[in-house]
Design a protein around this motif. Structure first.
Motif, short mmCIF file in Angstrom:
data_model
loop_
_atom_site.label_atom_id
_atom_site.label_comp_id
_atom_site.label_asym_id
_atom_site.label_seq_id
_atom_site.Cartn_x
_atom_site.Cartn_y
_atom_site.Cartn_z
N HIS A 153 0.84 -1.21 0.00
CA HIS A 153 0.00 0.00 0.00
C HIS A 153 0.87 1.26 0.00
O HIS A 153 0.64 2.20 -0.78
N LEU A 154 1.89 1.26 0.84
CA LEU A 154 2.80 2.41 0.90
C LEU A 154 3.52 2.60 -0.43
O LEU A 154 3.67 3.73 -0.92
N GLY A 155 3.96 1.49 -1.05
CA GLY A 155 4.66 1.59 -2.32
C GLY A 155 3.78 2.15 -3.42
O GLY A 155 4.23 3.00 -4.21
N PHE A 156 2.53 1.73 -3.50
CA PHE A 156 1.62 2.23 -4.53
C PHE A 156 1.30 3.70 -4.35
O PHE A 156 0.95 4.40 -5.33
N ARG A 157 1.41 4.23 -3.14
CA ARG A 157 1.11 5.63 -2.90
C ARG A 157 2.14 6.56 -3.55
O ARG A 157 1.87 7.75 -3.72
N PHE A 158 3.30 6.03 -3.90
CA PHE A 158 4.31 6.84 -4.58
C PHE A 158 4.02 6.97 -6.09
O PHE A 158 4.66 7.75 -6.78
N LEU A 159 3.06 6.18 -6.59
CA LEU A 159 2.68 6.27 -8.00
C LEU A 159 1.52 7.24 -8.17
O LEU A 159 0.72 7.41 -7.26
N PRO A 160 1.40 7.88 -9.33
CA PRO A 160 0.23 8.73 -9.57
C PRO A 160 -1.06 7.90 -9.51
O PRO A 160 -1.17 6.87 -10.18
N TYR A 161 -1.97 8.32 -8.66
CA TYR A 161 -3.22 7.58 -8.43
C TYR A 161 -2.95 6.13 -8.02
O TYR A 161 -3.74 5.22 -8.30
N GLY A 162 -1.83 5.94 -7.35
CA GLY A 162 -1.42 4.58 -6.99
C GLY A 162 -2.39 3.89 -6.05
O GLY A 162 -2.64 2.69 -6.19
N GLU A 163 -2.96 4.65 -5.09
CA GLU A 163 -3.88 4.01 -4.14
C GLU A 163 -5.14 3.50 -4.84
O GLU A 163 -5.70 2.47 -4.46
N TYR A 164 -5.56 4.22 -5.92
CA TYR A 164 -6.74 3.77 -6.66
C TYR A 164 -6.42 2.54 -7.51
O TYR A 164 -7.26 1.65 -7.68
N LEU A 165 -5.19 2.48 -8.04
CA LEU A 165 -4.77 1.29 -8.78
C LEU A 165 -4.71 0.09 -7.85
O LEU A 165 -5.18 -1.01 -8.18
N TRP A 166 -4.14 0.27 -6.65
CA TRP A 166 -4.06 -0.81 -5.66
C TRP A 166 -5.46 -1.21 -5.19
O TRP A 166 -5.74 -2.39 -4.95
N MET A 167 -6.36 -0.23 -5.11
CA MET A 167 -7.75 -0.51 -4.74
C MET A 167 -8.40 -1.42 -5.78
O MET A 167 -9.09 -2.39 -5.44
N LEU A 168 -8.17 -1.13 -7.06
CA LEU A 168 -8.74 -1.94 -8.14
C LEU A 168 -8.18 -3.36 -8.11
O LEU A 168 -8.92 -4.34 -8.25
N ILE A 169 -6.87 -3.48 -7.90
CA ILE A 169 -6.23 -4.80 -7.83
C ILE A 169 -6.82 -5.61 -6.68
O ILE A 169 -7.13 -6.80 -6.82
N LEU A 170 -6.97 -4.97 -5.52
CA LEU A 170 -7.52 -5.67 -4.36
C LEU A 170 -8.98 -6.05 -4.57
O LEU A 170 -9.42 -7.12 -4.12
N LEU A 171 -9.73 -5.18 -5.24
CA LEU A 171 -11.14 -5.47 -5.50
C LEU A 171 -11.28 -6.72 -6.36
O LEU A 171 -12.07 -7.62 -6.06
N VAL A 172 -10.49 -6.79 -7.43
CA VAL A 172 -10.52 -7.95 -8.32
C VAL A 172 -10.01 -9.20 -7.58
O VAL A 172 -10.59 -10.29 -7.70
N SER A 173 -8.94 -9.03 -6.81
CA SER A 173 -8.36 -10.16 -6.07
C SER A 173 -9.37 -10.71 -5.05
O SER A 173 -9.47 -11.93 -4.87
N ASN A 174 -10.10 -9.81 -4.40
CA ASN A 174 -11.11 -10.26 -3.43
C ASN A 174 -12.21 -11.04 -4.13
O ASN A 174 -12.66 -12.09 -3.63
N PHE A 175 -12.65 -10.54 -5.27
CA PHE A 175 -13.71 -11.23 -6.02
C PHE A 175 -13.28 -12.65 -6.38
O PHE A 175 -14.03 -13.62 -6.20
N ILE A 176 -12.05 -12.77 -6.88
CA ILE A 176 -11.53 -14.09 -7.28
C ILE A 176 -11.32 -14.98 -6.06
O ILE A 176 -11.70 -16.16 -6.06
N ALA A 177 -10.73 -14.41 -5.00
CA ALA A 177 -10.40 -15.21 -3.82
C ALA A 177 -11.66 -15.74 -3.13
O ALA A 177 -11.71 -16.92 -2.76
#
Length: 550
Positions: free
Chosen positions: A510-534
């Motif tokens: 989470h901390l690493g993605f915050r250094f990217l532009p809109y990184g927290e939203y990208l990480w949010m999307l990845i987690l959302l998809v990962s949760n759906f699959i998991a």
């Protein structure tokens, strides 16, 4: 466990027990039976060998002590250093009291609050004082084993590094500390038993456990702040209120006898380290008759006025569960987690840890970053992840119940798979136990860090939901509430440690993605998809034949 070997240790003290009015022969026999039955408990770690001969099964608590031996390595640097006895031994006893007290609450409360002695022995010609002493010694034996495992390496290091006087003093203070902890815990329960009845009492005991856990955790943080560290030299200036910081009691004799300080407060604390536990035993003997009388309240079963909570469980079940079977087991797990006293005795203290740890980490960072204003603009809100520290332990505890014999219903019910059972139970755990803790902490964190962290809070929630599924996937799986609580030490210590590291990986990502532009939203999307699959793939169908073994 060879019970006779342990009881021989008490024989030289027979005269002391008899002078205090205890029937030593009867007490020894009661204690022998208690220890014998402990050794014959069916170990939950070897559930597949249900038909094993009970006489060949050993006490899993004894087998799990090596974990505490490993943990004791943390104490070695403080024992070995030659800096300031008051400083180093306050930390040692602070850590010891923290670990022993939390173990006392989670593992031995069911022994202290056991009403079976009253039901079986009180109708026999056995003195109450004898029964009470047997109960106290039963707890003390296991507590000394636990403390011995935590201190065996530090004791050896202290013997060679500090000398024989340090070793003997350390050993004496450890014994006094254990006595003090047992009596202090019993006194707290007596206060609760004194003023409340029935089911309300059982709930309040759980709240006391959470409060005591938080108090011990926060109190440990105070210990390191009692000292000033300048140019690698430690100074200690005692204040009157520090008399309530109990680890300083047990550290003071080292500074008085082996160090250079002869301050009045050091002498007072040293005297209290001896008089305090001895006075506690005396008070304990006075309170025990009242304690035993009030303990019978735990056996009373009064009607619960909790229709609102039942309706709340039904509403959440309809909202979150798709199938009827999943909704049924959501309600079942919801009710069990609210009504199962043994489950709450072991799990609720974990809620206390999860409630306080994020704030401890945050305020430690406050000192490093140089002020509240600087901290508010930083990434300290990521410590919110650590409210999920309780999740692996709770998932592991979901398979235990005091009413485990009712698990035959799994085999009798027309169930085709276990996916709905596990899914409904896990959702109930998240909503009933985790969600309130997370909600309270989220509100406080938003007040501290501002509305800017709301997207990050959503990311943290999604990360913890994925972490919950991964924890379930990694840990051993048994049908919910189908195993007895005896010997819940299941050898999963390293697995739990690995899952704690995994939680840190989520926070780091989470901390690493915050250094990217809109990184927290990208990480949010990845987690959302990962949760759906998991959540889709983790709860795969299991043949119905596995349910017939329940």
């Amino acid at each position: 466990m060879d019970t006779m070997k342990w009881l021989k240790i008490l024989d030289p003290l027979r005269g002391v027990f008899e002078k205090s009015g205890v029937d030593y022969v009867m007490m020894r026999k009661i204690l022998e039976i208690k220890l014998l039955m402990d050794g014959r408990r069916a170990p939950t770690i070897i559930q597949k060998s249900k038909n094993a001969d009970p006489a060949t099964q050993s006490n899993q608590f004894i087998k799990s002590l090596w974990i505490y031996v490993v943990l004791s390595i943390v104490l070695v640097p403080f024992v070995a250093m030659k800096m300031n006895f008051m400083f180093q031994m306050s930390l040692v006893f602070g850590i010891l009291m923290f670990m022993v007290t939390t173990s006392m609450i989670s593992d031995f409360s069911s022994v202290m609050l056991d009403v079976r002695d009253r039901n079986i022995l009180f109708s026999k010609p056995v003195q109450r004082k004898t029964i009470n002493m047997a109960k106290m010694l039963h707890v003390m034996i296991y507590l000394l084993l636990l403390t011995g495992s935590l201190t065996v390496i530090p004791l050896v290091v202290g013997l060679f590094r500090q000398g024989i006087l340090f070793f003997l003093l350390f050993l004496l203070e450890i014994i006094l500390m254990d006595i003090f902890i047992v009596v202090l815990t019993a006194a707290l329960y007596w206060l609760v038993l004194r003023f409340f009845d029935g089911e309300k009492l059982k709930d309040i005991i759980n709240y006391v456990q959470i409060g005591l856990t938080i108090a011990m955790t926060v109190g440990y943080q105070f210990i390191s702040r009692l000292f000033n560290l300048m140019d690698l030299k430690v100074t200690f200036s005692a204040k009157w209120w520090e008399i309530f910081i109990f680890p300083t009691w047990f550290a003071s004799p080292f500074e008085w006898l082996l160090g250079s300080s002869r301050e009045v407060f050091i002498v007072i604390f040293s005297v209290l380290s001896i008089i305090g536990p001895l006075a506690a035993i005396w008070i304990y003997t006075l309170l025990m008759p009242s304690f035993e009388r009030n303990l019978q309240k735990l056996a009373s079963h009064q009607a619960r006025g909790k229709t609102n909570r039942i309706r709340l469980g039904e509403r959440f079940g309809r909202l979150l569960c798709r199938g009827s079977v999943e909704r049924i087991f959501f309600r079942f797990a919801w009710d069990m987690m609210g009504r199962e006293r043994d489950f709450k005795l072991k799990v609720y203290p974990q809620l206390g840890f999860s409630m306080i740890f994020p704030f401890i980490f945050m305020f430690n960072m406050l000192r490093l970053e140089g002020g509240f204003a600087a901290m508010r603009t930083g990434s300290g809100f990521l410590f919110l992840y650590f409210c999920a520290l309780m999740i692996p332990t709770i998932i592991m505890m979901l398979k235990f119940s005091g009413n485990y014999k009712g698990a035959w219903i799994y085999g009798a019910a027309p169930l085709t798979d276990t996916a709905s059972i596990y899914k409904g139970t896990l959702k109930a755990m998240i909503i009933r136990l985790f969600a309130p803790v997370f909600a309270i902490q989220t509100v406080i964190f938003i007040i501290i860090f501002g509305a800017r962290i709301i997207p990050d809070v959503i990311v943290i929630l999604l990360g913890i939901l994925l972490y919950t599924v991964l924890s379930f996937l990694i840990l051993e799986k048994e049908l919910p509430f189908s195993l007895p609580f005896q010997n819940t030490q299941s050898g999963n210590g390293f697995v739990i440690l690995g899952l704690i590291v995994l939680l840190g990986v989520f926070a780091g990502a989470h901390l690493g993605f915050r250094f990217l532009p809109y990184g927290e939203y990208l990480w949010m999307l990845i987690l959302l998809v990962s949760n759906f699959i998991a959540w889709k793939l983790t709860f795969r169908k299991v043949p119905a034949s596995s349910l017939s073994n329940a």
